[in-house]
Each structure stands twice: as C-alpha cells, then as structure tokens.
Design a protein around this motif. Sequence first.
Motif, PDB file in Angstrom:
ATOM      1  N   SER A  21      -2.357  -1.585 -11.761  1.00 10.32           N
ATOM      2  CA  SER A  21      -1.318  -2.282 -11.002  1.00 10.32           C
ATOM      3  C   SER A  21       0.068  -1.752 -11.351  1.00 10.32           C
ATOM      4  O   SER A  21       0.902  -1.528 -10.465  1.00 10.32           O
ATOM      5  N   ASN A  22       0.313  -1.529 -12.640  1.00 13.60           N
ATOM      6  CA  ASN A  22       1.620  -0.989 -13.038  1.00 13.60           C
ATOM      7  C   ASN A  22       1.843   0.415 -12.493  1.00 13.60           C
ATOM      8  O   ASN A  22       2.911   0.724 -11.960  1.00 13.60           O
ATOM      9  N   MET A  23       0.837   1.266 -12.613  1.00  8.98           N
ATOM     10  CA  MET A  23       1.013   2.654 -12.188  1.00  8.98           C
ATOM     11  C   MET A  23       1.055   2.790 -10.676  1.00  8.98           C
ATOM     12  O   MET A  23       1.735   3.675 -10.144  1.00  8.98           O
ATOM     13  N   PHE A  24       0.365   1.920  -9.955  1.00 12.44           N
ATOM     14  CA  PHE A  24       0.426   1.980  -8.497  1.00 12.44           C
ATOM     15  C   PHE A  24       1.833   1.637  -8.006  1.00 12.44           C
ATOM     16  O   PHE A  24       2.390   2.324  -7.143  1.00 12.44           O
ATOM     17  N   LEU A  25       2.411   0.567  -8.541  1.00 11.47           N
ATOM     18  CA  LEU A  25       3.764   0.193  -8.124  1.00 11.47           C
ATOM     19  C   LEU A  25       4.770   1.263  -8.526  1.00 11.47           C
ATOM     20  O   LEU A  25       5.698   1.579  -7.768  1.00 11.47           O
ATOM     21  N   ILE A  40       0.812  -1.223   0.000  1.00  7.71           N
ATOM     22  CA  ILE A  40       0.000   0.000   0.000  1.00  7.71           C
ATOM     23  C   ILE A  40       0.843   1.270   0.000  1.00  7.71           C
ATOM     24  O   ILE A  40       0.374   2.324  -0.429  1.00  7.71           O
ATOM     25  N   SER A  41       2.076   1.216   0.493  1.00  4.18           N
ATOM     26  CA  SER A  41       2.924   2.403   0.511  1.00  4.18           C
ATOM     27  C   SER A  41       4.317   1.987   0.953  1.00  4.18           C
ATOM     28  O   SER A  41       4.555   0.834   1.327  1.00  4.18           O
ATOM     29  N   TRP A  98       4.084   4.471  -8.877  1.00  6.83           N
ATOM     30  CA  TRP A  98       3.841   5.596  -7.977  1.00  6.83           C
ATOM     31  C   TRP A  98       4.524   5.387  -6.635  1.00  6.83           C
ATOM     32  O   TRP A  98       5.086   6.317  -6.062  1.00  6.83           O
ATOM     33  N   MET A  99       4.516   4.170  -6.141  1.00 10.07           N
ATOM     34  CA  MET A  99       5.068   3.876  -4.829  1.00 10.07           C
ATOM     35  C   MET A  99       6.591   3.955  -4.813  1.00 10.07           C
ATOM     36  O   MET A  99       7.191   4.402  -3.841  1.00 10.07           O
ATOM     37  N   LEU A 100       7.245   3.537  -5.900  1.00 12.54           N
ATOM     38  CA  LEU A 100       8.699   3.399  -5.899  1.00 12.54           C
ATOM     39  C   LEU A 100       9.424   4.423  -6.768  1.00 12.54           C
ATOM     40  O   LEU A 100      10.580   4.755  -6.501  1.00 12.54           O
ATOM     41  N   GLY A 101       8.774   4.914  -7.813  1.00 12.51           N
ATOM     42  CA  GLY A 101       9.477   5.689  -8.828  1.00 12.51           C
ATOM     43  C   GLY A 101      10.003   7.026  -8.370  1.00 12.51           C
ATOM     44  O   GLY A 101      11.044   7.495  -8.850  1.00 12.51           O
ATOM     45  N   ASP A 102       9.308   7.695  -7.434  1.00 15.21           N
ATOM     46  CA  ASP A 102       9.767   9.012  -6.991  1.00 15.21           C
ATOM     47  C   ASP A 102      11.139   8.924  -6.327  1.00 15.21           C
ATOM     48  O   ASP A 102      11.989   9.789  -6.503  1.00 15.21           O
ATOM     49  N   ASN A 103      11.353   7.844  -5.584  1.00 16.06           N
ATOM     50  CA  ASN A 103      12.641   7.659  -4.915  1.00 16.06           C
ATOM     51  C   ASN A 103      13.767   7.397  -5.913  1.00 16.06           C
ATOM     52  O   ASN A 103      14.886   7.877  -5.751  1.00 16.06           O
TER      53      ASN A 103
END
Length: 283
Positions: free
Chosen positions: A115-119, A12-13, A121-126
């Motif tokens: 599903s692709n965009m959620f994952l 979830i985050s 969103w969770m990891l890509g900014d870092n």
Amino acid sequence: MHKGPSMFLFPISDDNEEGHRHHHEDFIHYGIILSCLLIYGLTYLMEIYRPGTYISFLHQWTFNPSEYLGADYPGLTLADKLPRVGSMLAHNGFHVAAQIIVSAFLHADIFHVASNMFLLWMLGDNVEYAMGHVRYLMFYLFAALFAIIPALLAITSANYMGSIGASGAVMAVAGAYMFYFPKARVNIFYFLPPYWIGVTSIPARVFIGFFALGEIVSAYRGWGTDYGHVGVLHHVMGFFCGLLLAWPLRQYGGELEQPRIIKPYRKTIRQAIHDQDYWGEGR
C-alpha cells in the motif's frame, strides 16, 4: 442488525502528463521503492530461515520512544514532555535519526509495504520532477523524521510504541503533490454491490484532501495505534510536512505548468477493456 451495502474505493493511477513524461529521470523515486521492496523481501526470508532474527533486528534498529523518554512519558503534561524530547534530541539525536530513517524502510507485512509503495509509485515521480533529485531525496528522509518527532508530544499510553513503515514520508509526498498539482486527476476504482462498478476520476486536491481530513479526525479522536496499530499521528505530521516544504523546495521559480483540464474519466470496467485505454488518459 442488518447492514446496508458498503462502497469500495481504490486509487489506481493519476493523470498528470507533467510528471509522467519524465519517468526515465526518476531514479530517486524508483530507488526508494526498490529499496523498500528488497528490504522487505530480505527481512521476510530472514524470518523464515531464522525465526526471531527479524524481531531482534527491529528491537535494535527501530525507534522505541520508551528507550529514551521513560515509561511514564505518555502520562505527562505537554510542558513536561517538551524538556524530555529536547533532551533526547540533544543527547541521542544522531542515533534517534538513524533509527527513524531505518524504520521508514521496514514494513510489517506484504499489505503494509504494498500500500505504501503503490501510493508512492503513483505520486512520487511527479514530486521528484517538481523538486529535483537531491531536494526530493532530502525531503523524503526529512519527512520520515518530521512525521514522528512532533507526534511524540501528543502521544498517549495506548500508542506509545515504536513504529515502522514509510507512511509518514509517503503522506508528505501526497501533501507536496496536492500543492504542486491540485488540478491533476486521480483515477478511482469503485464498487458498490451489487450493480455499480467502474472507474471515475476526481481532482487530486479532493482525493488527497479528504484522505488527510480523515486522518486528522482520527488523530483528534485519539485513534491510531489504538485501532490496528496504525500511526495516524505520523500520517498527519507527514502530510503537513509535505504542504509546508513544497513551496521552498520547488525546482522552478515560478508556478509549475498544470495538467490540462480533461473531461472526468467515467467508464465501466467493460467499456475500459473494450476501448483498450483503461490505463490511459481520461476522455
């Protein structure tokens, strides 16, 4: 035959202060997500108002291996496959690259894109913070290419078809995230009927590592498009691409500051709502 209860797990985050405090600078990260969502919305409307046009668009713009490599390609030995792949890249490299990159922004259905965009969103900014804007964009596009081309050498007749979706590039982002922030924690929602429900957190290297291991085992066993039209080989290639390119593409010469180690996030849903910090940092 009676089946025992199955456990449902869903990320979830993540708890990663190093990337999250730079949200206002992640314009490449959010630009990719917005592009994929808008393109899916447009293709969905296209198919509603003019049925068949989206399928025609896919045939024109998605990468179809048989178009370049021939129908007999899956049955060839590795030694015979290499020259054909080399010839394809030498004579049609630009067109193939364009088709693969376009394919990475197309998705089959709402679950696929969500599903692709959620994952991502969770990891890509870092990962964008760790690499910098230009490096991150080039990394993402290259990963989309890298995830497909090497996988062709191991492809079989059962999964010899074109592919769409950002899964390969997203798995590359996950691989880079595991390299940069192994001590970060991923918050997991779990449900084991009928009594166990709540949220816990596990290290990013454990969450991403076990997921990648499952994809590797699936690819080794010959799964993939045999089961549900999922390009498992592309996921594996993307993951290794992320691991390999994370070090040379890092923005800083030294190691990134790791998130401080926190007490594992273990709360029931009721406790989390009561404390009003369900999306907050673990305690």
